[in-house]
Design an enzyme around this catalytic site. Structure first.
Site, PDB file in Angstrom:
ATOM      1  CD  GLU A   1      -2.860  -1.006  -0.082  1.00  0.00           C
ATOM      2  OE1 GLU A   1      -3.365   0.080  -0.394  1.00  0.00           O
ATOM      3  OE2 GLU A   1      -3.015  -2.044  -0.758  1.00  0.00           O
TER       4      GLU A   1
ATOM      5  CD1 TRP B   1      -1.244  -0.719  -4.120  1.00  0.00           C
ATOM      6  CD2 TRP B   1      -1.669   0.533  -5.917  1.00  0.00           C
ATOM      7  NE1 TRP B   1      -1.780  -1.536  -5.089  1.00  0.00           N
ATOM      8  CE2 TRP B   1      -2.056  -0.795  -6.203  1.00  0.00           C
ATOM      9  CE3 TRP B   1      -1.838   1.500  -6.908  1.00  0.00           C
ATOM     10  CZ2 TRP B   1      -2.607  -1.176  -7.422  1.00  0.00           C
ATOM     11  CZ3 TRP B   1      -2.388   1.123  -8.131  1.00  0.00           C
ATOM     12  CH2 TRP B   1      -2.761  -0.191  -8.379  1.00  0.00           C
TER      13      TRP B   1
ATOM     14  CD1 TRP C   1     -18.616  12.034 -18.458  1.00  0.00           C
ATOM     15  CD2 TRP C   1     -19.071  10.098 -17.426  1.00  0.00           C
ATOM     16  NE1 TRP C   1     -17.450  11.314 -18.403  1.00  0.00           N
ATOM     17  CE2 TRP C   1     -17.689  10.119 -17.781  1.00  0.00           C
ATOM     18  CE3 TRP C   1     -19.583   8.976 -16.776  1.00  0.00           C
ATOM     19  CZ2 TRP C   1     -16.835   9.069 -17.492  1.00  0.00           C
ATOM     20  CZ3 TRP C   1     -18.728   7.930 -16.484  1.00  0.00           C
ATOM     21  CH2 TRP C   1     -17.371   7.982 -16.835  1.00  0.00           C
TER      22      TRP C   1
ATOM     23  CD1 TRP D   1     -11.832   9.874  -6.540  1.00  0.00           C
ATOM     24  CD2 TRP D   1     -13.631   9.093  -7.607  1.00  0.00           C
ATOM     25  NE1 TRP D   1     -12.892   9.933  -5.671  1.00  0.00           N
ATOM     26  CE2 TRP D   1     -14.006   9.471  -6.298  1.00  0.00           C
ATOM     27  CE3 TRP D   1     -14.597   8.578  -8.464  1.00  0.00           C
ATOM     28  CZ2 TRP D   1     -15.320   9.333  -5.834  1.00  0.00           C
ATOM     29  CZ3 TRP D   1     -15.904   8.445  -8.010  1.00  0.00           C
ATOM     30  CH2 TRP D   1     -16.252   8.814  -6.713  1.00  0.00           C
TER      31      TRP D   1
END
Length: 478
Positions: free
Chosen positions: A277, A280, A309, A385
């Site tokens: 992590e 990351w 969208w 995201w």
């Protein structure tokens, strides 16, 4: 006497601060510090009021800590980065600064600001920057062709290989300067920015609190991190991200403490999953430095920018407020809205729901997260995201869509987390809480809880069609 100025930014600590340590290396130098708040820049970047309060609290703590070392910290406030360049230049002239020390930031606007500072001051004083916010400098972990990795797994392998060869060293906090401790400066005025008071029990202020939490986590919980990290009802994660975000804690401190307690973490032993992590975090920072367009809300995969969208304000508001009718999504959003923090597994679930159930632009979710999170950092937030939206580096395949109900049943199997944040569902036992309307119908109960705002199976079909249309829209005809 030589004067060294340390310009503090996202490095609000005295321990293991590369710029501060370098400035203090000359025992005869006069060392001073400055922090420049930029509220208008914060508004442009959607800084959370909680994070603004978190920053201010730690600037005050740093001011007191440095005073004990004999180092005065001046706190100034201007609107934006352009004004901060002028303020810094004037301060350097006033204090007759000979050398400026600072730790690099990797976002595009921050890099432009630093370039402007070096251009403005480079002829009159020495500017020294340091890769303090990362374990390894961006650009130092590359492919055989000297390109930045676009996929995490080979990056992680190369990163661990580099760490196995030589660990980045921690540096000590500076000794007390020859003149001895000083009185802390008069308290500075609160920053001109909305602030939300932090929960001091959940997020205590200061380096000592961060280091204490790091030690406790590495002593035992980190060994079970691989088993516990996906279950939000279990306190199985480090929760160190708020301190890492603003630099109260360094990644080197995390690495060395982990290896002190679990020496085999680099070779796959206990603690290896948490180390992954940390890597990351590095991956997203290295990516951001290599592709500055990500700072401008651009997707890495060009065709995904053609997804049509939906502009459904009612759905977006329901998502923001935790009123979608999907309990795991709503509980997660209410956790963030209340505390400023959200469990990482839940970030994936709610992100996937916004993008791939509601078909709402991932950039709206990214901005909303930044407006709420105490640990908001552009690199990790954008990377996360773009992962759930299947638009970025090493993203989830575009056809992978989480089912919010089964995600809840899998990662909150007894419903404990959901009931904690959705008290209106507290009477529903076990995993039945993840489909409350079925339970209510069976027991002839009226719930004070919304019906699902979309039907997942139909939403999935619509999303797959929207992505497929975008993927094919620019292909050459056969």
């Amino acid at each position: 006497m030589t004067t060294h100025l340390v310009w503090f930014r996202a490095d609000l600590r005295a321990n293991d601060n590369l710029a501060l340590a370098a400035a203090c290396r000359d025992p005869n130098a006069r060392v001073i510090g400055i922090y420049i708040a930029t509220p208008q820049q914060w508004r442009d970047h959607n800084l959370a009021p909680r994070q603004a309060a978190w920053i201010e609290d730690h600037v005050r703590a740093l001011q007191r800590s440095l005073a004990q070392k004999g180092i005065p910290l001046t706190v100034s406030e201007v609107d934006d980065f352009d004004a901060s360049v002028e303020t810094l230049a004037a301060f350097c002239r006033q204090q007759q600064v000979d050398a400026l020390f600072y730790n690099y930031q990797y976002e595009l606007n921050e890099r432009k600001r630093d370039a402007a500072v070096e251009k403005r001051l480079g002829d009159t004083l020495v500017c020294q920057g340091f890769d303090d916010y990362v374990l390894l400098a961006p650009g130092s972990v590359t492919t055989g062709n000297h390109d930045m990795y676009k996929v995490f797994t080979p990056f992680s392998r190369a990163f661990i290989k580099r760490l196995s060869q030589e660990l980045p060293a921690c540096v000590r906090a500076p000794e007390v300067r020859p003149g001895g401790p000083i009185e802390p400066p008069a308290p500075f005025a609160p920053f001109n920015y909305p602030q939300t008071e932090m929960d001091a029990e959940r997020f205590p202020v200061g380096e000592d609190a961060a280091l204490s939490r790091l030690r406790r986590f590495c002593l035992a919980p980190v060994a079970n991190y691989d088993k516990d990290r996906d279950y939000p009802a279990i306190d199985g994660t480090s929760r160190l991200s708020p301190w890492l975000a603003i630099g109260v804690l360094s990644p080197r401190q995390c690495l060395h403490r982990l290896l002190r307690e679990h020496p085999d973490a680099l070779s796959g032993g206990p603690g290896a999953v948490w180390l992954n992590e940390l890597i990351w975090r590095e991956f997203y920072l290295h990516i951001l430095a290599s592709w500055p367009s990500l700072c401008r809300y651009k997707p890495f995969i060009p065709w995904t920018d053609r997804v049509q969208w939906r502009d459904n304000e009612a759905h977006f508001t329901a998502w923001c407020e935790g009123k979608t009718g999907y309990p795991i999504v709503d509980a997660a959003m209410r956790q963030m809205n209340t505390t400023g923090w959200m469990h990482n597994r839940l970030r994936m679930i709610v992100g996937s729901f916004l993008v791939k159930d509601l078909l709402i632009d991932w950039r709206r979710g990214e901005r909303y997260f930044m407006s709420q999170l105490v640990d908001g950092v552009l690199a990790a937030n954008n990377g996360g995201w773009q992962w759930v939206a299947s638009t970025g580096h090493d993203a989830a395949p575009w056809f992978r869509i989480f089912n919010p109900t089964t995600q809840g049943e899998r990662f909150d199997p007894e419903g404990d987390f959901v009931r904690q944040w959705l008290p209106e569902l507290k009477a529903i036992p076990g995993k039945a809480v993840h489909q409350p309307w079925l339970w209510a119908q069976k027991h002839r109960v009226t719930l004070n809880y919304p019906q699902p705002i979309v039907e997942h199976k139909q939403a999935r079909i619509a999303t797959l069609a929207a992505y497929e249309a975008a993927r094919n829209s620019n292909r050459e005809p056969l």
